[in-house]
Design a protein around this motif. Structure first.
Motif, PDB file in Angstrom:
ATOM      1  N   ALA A 154       0.517  -1.235  -0.285  1.00  0.00           N
ATOM      2  CA  ALA A 154       0.021   0.107  -0.067  1.00  0.00           C
ATOM      3  C   ALA A 154       1.143   0.781  -0.361  1.00  0.00           C
ATOM      4  N   ALA A 155       2.170   1.660   1.234  1.00  0.00           N
ATOM      5  CA  ALA A 155       3.101   2.131   1.057  1.00  0.00           C
ATOM      6  C   ALA A 155       3.572   2.837  -0.333  1.00  0.00           C
ATOM      7  N   ALA A 156       3.963   1.325  -1.773  1.00  0.00           N
ATOM      8  CA  ALA A 156       4.483   1.792  -2.630  1.00  0.00           C
ATOM      9  C   ALA A 156       4.092   2.164  -4.015  1.00  0.00           C
ATOM     10  N   ARG A 157       2.341   1.348  -3.197  1.00  0.00           N
ATOM     11  CA  ARG A 157       1.365   1.907  -5.027  1.00  0.00           C
ATOM     12  C   ARG A 157      -0.294   2.018  -4.132  1.00  0.00           C
ATOM     13  N   PRO A 158       0.179   3.292  -3.967  1.00  0.00           N
ATOM     14  CA  PRO A 158      -1.010   4.274  -3.142  1.00  0.00           C
ATOM     15  C   PRO A 158      -1.554   4.724  -4.064  1.00  0.00           C
ATOM     16  N   ASP A 159      -1.469   4.340  -5.023  1.00  0.00           N
ATOM     17  CA  ASP A 159      -2.818   5.061  -6.300  1.00  0.00           C
ATOM     18  C   ASP A 159      -4.396   3.730  -6.413  1.00  0.00           C
ATOM     19  N   GLY A 160      -4.219   2.878  -6.151  1.00  0.00           N
ATOM     20  CA  GLY A 160      -4.554   2.264  -5.980  1.00  0.00           C
ATOM     21  C   GLY A 160      -4.729   1.389  -7.465  1.00  0.00           C
ATOM     22  N   VAL A 161      -6.041   0.973  -7.916  1.00  0.00           N
ATOM     23  CA  VAL A 161      -6.380  -0.103  -8.826  1.00  0.00           C
ATOM     24  C   VAL A 161      -7.535   0.634  -9.403  1.00  0.00           C
ATOM     25  N   GLY A 162      -7.543   0.952 -10.679  1.00  0.00           N
ATOM     26  CA  GLY A 162      -8.997   1.735 -11.094  1.00  0.00           C
ATOM     27  C   GLY A 162      -9.419   2.662 -10.792  1.00  0.00           C
ATOM     28  N   VAL A 166      -6.963   2.236  -2.664  1.00  0.00           N
ATOM     29  CA  VAL A 166      -5.630   1.299  -2.187  1.00  0.00           C
ATOM     30  C   VAL A 166      -5.640   0.940  -0.602  1.00  0.00           C
ATOM     31  N   GLU A 167      -7.189   1.770  -0.291  1.00  0.00           N
ATOM     32  CA  GLU A 167      -7.693   1.290   0.764  1.00  0.00           C
ATOM     33  C   GLU A 167      -8.735   0.362   0.869  1.00  0.00           C
ATOM     34  N   ARG A 168      -8.936  -0.151  -0.238  1.00  0.00           N
ATOM     35  CA  ARG A 168     -10.328  -1.070  -0.853  1.00  0.00           C
ATOM     36  C   ARG A 168      -9.465  -2.523  -1.873  1.00  0.00           C
ATOM     37  N   VAL A 169      -7.754  -1.894  -2.292  1.00  0.00           N
ATOM     38  CA  VAL A 169      -6.921  -2.985  -2.759  1.00  0.00           C
ATOM     39  C   VAL A 169      -6.742  -3.454  -1.977  1.00  0.00           C
ATOM     40  N   VAL A 170      -6.439  -3.227  -0.379  1.00  0.00           N
ATOM     41  CA  VAL A 170      -5.940  -4.001   0.312  1.00  0.00           C
ATOM     42  C   VAL A 170      -6.741  -4.787   1.062  1.00  0.00           C
ATOM     43  N   ASP A 171      -8.281  -4.101   1.243  1.00  0.00           N
ATOM     44  CA  ASP A 171      -9.443  -4.662   1.619  1.00  0.00           C
ATOM     45  C   ASP A 171      -9.561  -6.766   1.021  1.00  0.00           C
TER      46      ASP A 171
END
Length: 588
Positions: A154-162, A166-171
């Motif tokens: 999450a720290a390295a790729r903070p922009d998320g996906v589409g 990033v918080e939802r990607v982590v979830d």
């Protein structure tokens, strides 16, 4: 000393193949015979008694390459070498040691990460389309091969996906890992992580692995990820009997975690290492190497390739500009059809491009001029239903007495399944089936004298296991990624426009440099002729500029051709296909 395995090698190849001990790094340019060096080095080690075959591990990146390596070693009289992919080697160790370490069988391997992610998303109330799930799967793969925790990801790729933060990607990633644990499954990357963890945590496992394998060779070392490098170091322990082979200019998987620094810094990590450079290309004509060298001039680790063939009769690579993608596809199809009329074998021709989306227009244009094609990376040959049917039918025929000769029997069986003397029209499933059956017949026709039908079917089944596919008599279409490691006499590299190569989402210096290496891979697939092309736009919109890589190559190494005339398509606008005046042949 037995020097049988060193016969036929040039001075640099012989130096590399003779270096049997200690850390060795072979910097091998495209077409310089790296696989030959790997095979002959292992054979020389066995011949001289330096290696015991079952204590050698040769690691590569595809099952097909590993199968080819085993076959070539057998041809030199060397059996028992473990030639495997990283994942195959790790999975074998995991399955062997897990019962003694954990007391039960190893977890199952999840066969579909995207499907598992979809179930995980459902479990936390997320509705995601398949492309988004695929992108998240790619992020999971990158996180694991770069050995990051979910928080570090999450720290390295903070922009998320589409549209996902990033918080939802982590979830979603946490839900995925939880579901995988509940189902007692491992994914592809977990195999390497679990194997590494087992060796780190269990001294007896580490000792057993290091006792079994004493000598390591790693092919395509520029593509090793941090996780693979970590596992390799665990396999080695304190030993330094490792030989790595690679080319930094062919690093094209950085997006998936590949890190060429392992290759480039090998001499720093092992100050006593022997470094051997292979720069004599046995594949490409001199003008093609000129293009490749210009493209990579000044890049870190770039090798300066030199030809072995006389440049006098070589054909200067050509550059064609077209008004749109349809005209480009028609122009390339016309050029390919002309080569076939001139007697070129279709299997000696390839059309290469950056992304799969570019293939549809090319396939249509080639079918229109009756050129048979195969798209690389499609169905595997031995997975095709008609191939499986043919192998089973031939296997059945092998238990009955032959009414005729071996080849005649194979032909009769294949005819009963639909093989005809004349091929169906190009561009359809019927032609694909015909080409597959004809390839099996060709294998029979080329089999050694005295081959029995039983031995032939045994060979087919061995080929299927090793993914050693026969060559089809078709023109190959492939992405640049899929084309790596292959070669053709004649290559058409299309789509050299800004936004296609380099692709539009390559915005950083590192990303553009990776695109340049992709172009280099495409150029160096060609042995005799190379044709580059680009189009000014698509669907009537003239919006593209020529690729910056064409600017870097320069006009001196290319011959300009007006593609508008060769495609036969009407054009809305005319213009010079090059950036400045037409090029002249370079003096040597």
């Amino acid at each position: 000393m037995n020097a049988r395995a060193l016969e036929g090698l040039d001075e640099q190849q012989r130096e590399a193949a003779s270096a049997l001990r200690g850390p060795v790094c072979v910097l091998a340019g495209a077409g310089t015979g790296k696989t030959r060096v790997i095979i002959h080095r292992i054979a020389h080690g066995v011949d001289t008694g330096a290696y015991t075959p079952n204590r050698v591990m040769a690691v590569t990146f595809t099952s097909k390459a590993a199968g080819e390596m085993r076959g070539r070693l057998r041809a030199l009289g060397v059996g028992g070498v473990a030639a495997r992919t990283f994942h195959a080697a790790a999975l074998s160790q995991l399955n062997y040691f897990w019962p003694t370490v954990a007391g039960d069988s190893a977890p199952a391997i999840a066969d579909n990460k995207v499907r598992l992610l979809a179930h995980a998303a459902d479990g936390i109330g997320m509705e995601l389309d398949t492309p988004t799930l695929r992108d998240v799967a790619a992020q999971i793969e990158w996180r694991k091969v770069t050995m990051r925790s979910i928080d570090a990801y999450a720290a390295a790729r903070p922009d998320g996906v589409g549209r996902l933060s990033v918080e939802r990607v982590v979830d979603l990633q946490r839900a995925y890992e939880k579901l995988k644990d509940e189902r007692r499954q491992l994914d592809f990357e977990d195999v390497l992580l679990a194997c590494a963890g087992m060796i780190e945590a269990e001294p007896r496992v580490a000792a057993a692995v290091r006792e079994q394998y004493r000598h390591f060779t790693v092919d395509e070392y520029q593509d090793v990820s941090p996780l693979q490098q970590h596992l390799l170091q665990l396999w080695l322990g304190e030993r330094r009997d490792i030989c790595v082979v690679g080319d930094a200019s062919q690093t094209i998987y950085s997006f998936a975690g590949a890190d060429a620094s392992h290759l480039l810094e090998f001499g720093t990590r092992y100050p006593e290492a022997r470094i051997v450079r292979l720069e004599t290309s046995y594949r490409s004509e001199a003008p093609i190497l000129d293009v490749a060298n210009e493209l990579m001039r000044g890049r870190p680790g770039a090798l300066r390739l030199t030809p072995v063939r006389d440049a006098a009769a070589a054909v200067v690579p050509r550059l064609c500009a077209y008004d749109d993608d349809v005209a480009e596809a028609r122009g390339v199809a016309a050029a390919v059809a002309g080569q076939l009329r001139d007697g070129v074998d279709p299997q000696a021709i390839a059309v290469l491009y950056r992304s799969h989306a570019q293939s549809a227009e090319l396939l249509r244009a080639l079918a229109d001029v009756q050129v048979p094609t195969t798209v690389l990376g499609g169905r595997r040959f031995f997975d095709m239903p008609e191939v499986r049917q043919a192998v089973l039918a031939l296997r059945g025929a092998s238990v009955a007495p032959l009414n005729g000769g071996f080849v005649e029997t194979v032909r009769d069986v294949l005819r009963s399944l639909g093989l005809t003397d004349d091929p169906p029209p190009a561009g359809g499933a019927l032609r694909d089936s015909w080409e597959a059956r004809r390839a099996i017949l060709r294998l029979a026709e080329e089999a050694p004298e005295g081959t029995s039908l039983r031995a032939f079917t045994d060979d087919l089944m061995a080929r299927a296991k090793d993914q050693h596919e026969p060559t089809l008599r078709t023109v190959t279409l492939a992405t640049l990624h899929a084309a790596k490691g292959l070669e053709w006499d004649h290559v058409h590299l299309v789509g050299l426009s800004e936004g296609l190569l380099p692709i539009s989402y390559a915005t950083t210096f590192e990303q553009v440099d990776e695109e340049r290496r992709l172009a280099y891979v495409g150029v160096t697939r060609a042995a005799r002729t190379l044709s580059l092309s680009w189009s000014r736009g698509s669907q009537g919109r003239m919006t593209r500029a020529p690729s910056r890589f064409l600017q870097e190559i320069g006009n001196r190494t290319l011959r300009a051709v007006d593609g508008s005339a060769t495609s036969g398509a009407s054009t809305a606008r005319r213009g010079s296909p090059t950036m400045s005046r037409p090029p002249a042949r370079r003096r040597r």
